[in-house]
Design an enzyme around this catalytic site. Structure first.
Site, PDB file in Angstrom:
ATOM      1  N   ASP A 239     -86.228   8.478   5.513  1.00  0.00           N
ATOM      2  CA  ASP A 239     -87.267   9.163   5.073  1.00  0.00           C
ATOM      3  C   ASP A 239     -86.799  10.568   4.879  1.00  0.00           C
ATOM      4  OD1 ASP A 239     -88.045   6.041   5.403  1.00  0.00           O
ATOM      5  OD2 ASP A 239     -88.813   6.778   7.720  1.00  0.00           O
TER       6      ASP A 239
ATOM      7  N   ASP B 253     -89.741   2.192   1.275  1.00  0.00           N
ATOM      8  CA  ASP B 253     -91.143   1.908   1.988  1.00  0.00           C
ATOM      9  C   ASP B 253     -91.917   1.653   0.242  1.00  0.00           C
ATOM     10  OD1 ASP B 253     -89.908   1.700   4.535  1.00  0.00           O
ATOM     11  OD2 ASP B 253     -90.199   4.507   4.667  1.00  0.00           O
TER      12      ASP B 253
END
Length: 164
Positions: free
Chosen positions: A118, A140
């Site tokens: 991330d 995401d």
């Protein structure tokens, strides 16, 4: 282009964009060495290794837990692919492709690194306090956009294929 081809294309483009962004940030930009990089007053690039599921829930780096998460992910992708093949609307099919591409992208991370990469962090300062959103990635974004598009499609009134 048939809806199924559009969904497959959405999945492939999502997967390529997600993996390319992560590989570039890790290996070319070297985000790990740079640390947090301020892009705007409200957006930073940061490196976070997510060993859990969405929003960092179920953080567990044990091998059994990681294998269980991968098994659930594989089953979910198979079920979504069956749903996509049966879908009757272009929007729902593309939405499912986005979700599938994002899930596979994060699954590749989990296999390659033992965690999901991330890197995007939105934040705002109010009254001297900084409030951060969860750190996320392009996979995401695609998953959230796909879910939102599925919800929108469900309100259009066109009968959708039943989920498997």
């Amino acid at each position: 282009m048939t809806p199924l081809r559009a969904g497959i294309l959405a999945a492939l483009l999502t997967l390529v964009a997600d993996q390319a962004s992560k590989l570039w940030l890790l290996n070319v930009f070297d985000l790990a060495r740079r640390g947090a990089v301020e892009v705007t007053p409200f957006f930073d690039l940061v490196l976070a290794w997510n060993i859990g599921i969405s929003f960092g829930w179920l953080q567990n780096d044990g091998q059994a837990a990681q294998m269980a998460l991968m098994a659930v992910k594989v089953l979910a992708v198979v079920a979504l692919a069956i749903w996509m093949a049966r879908s009757h609307t272009l929007l729902a099919t593309i939405a499912l492709g986005l979700i599938i591409g994002g899930a596979i992208g994060n699954g590749i991370d989990r296999l390659a690194y033992g965690a999901v990469v991330d890197f995007a962090l939105f934040h705002v300062e109010i009254g001297g306090n900084t409030y951060n959103w969860y750190v996320f990635n392009l996979a995401d974004v695609a998953i959230v956009a796909g879910v939102a598009a599925l919800l929108y499609d469900s309100f259009l009134g066109v009968p959708a294929a039943k989920a498997p």
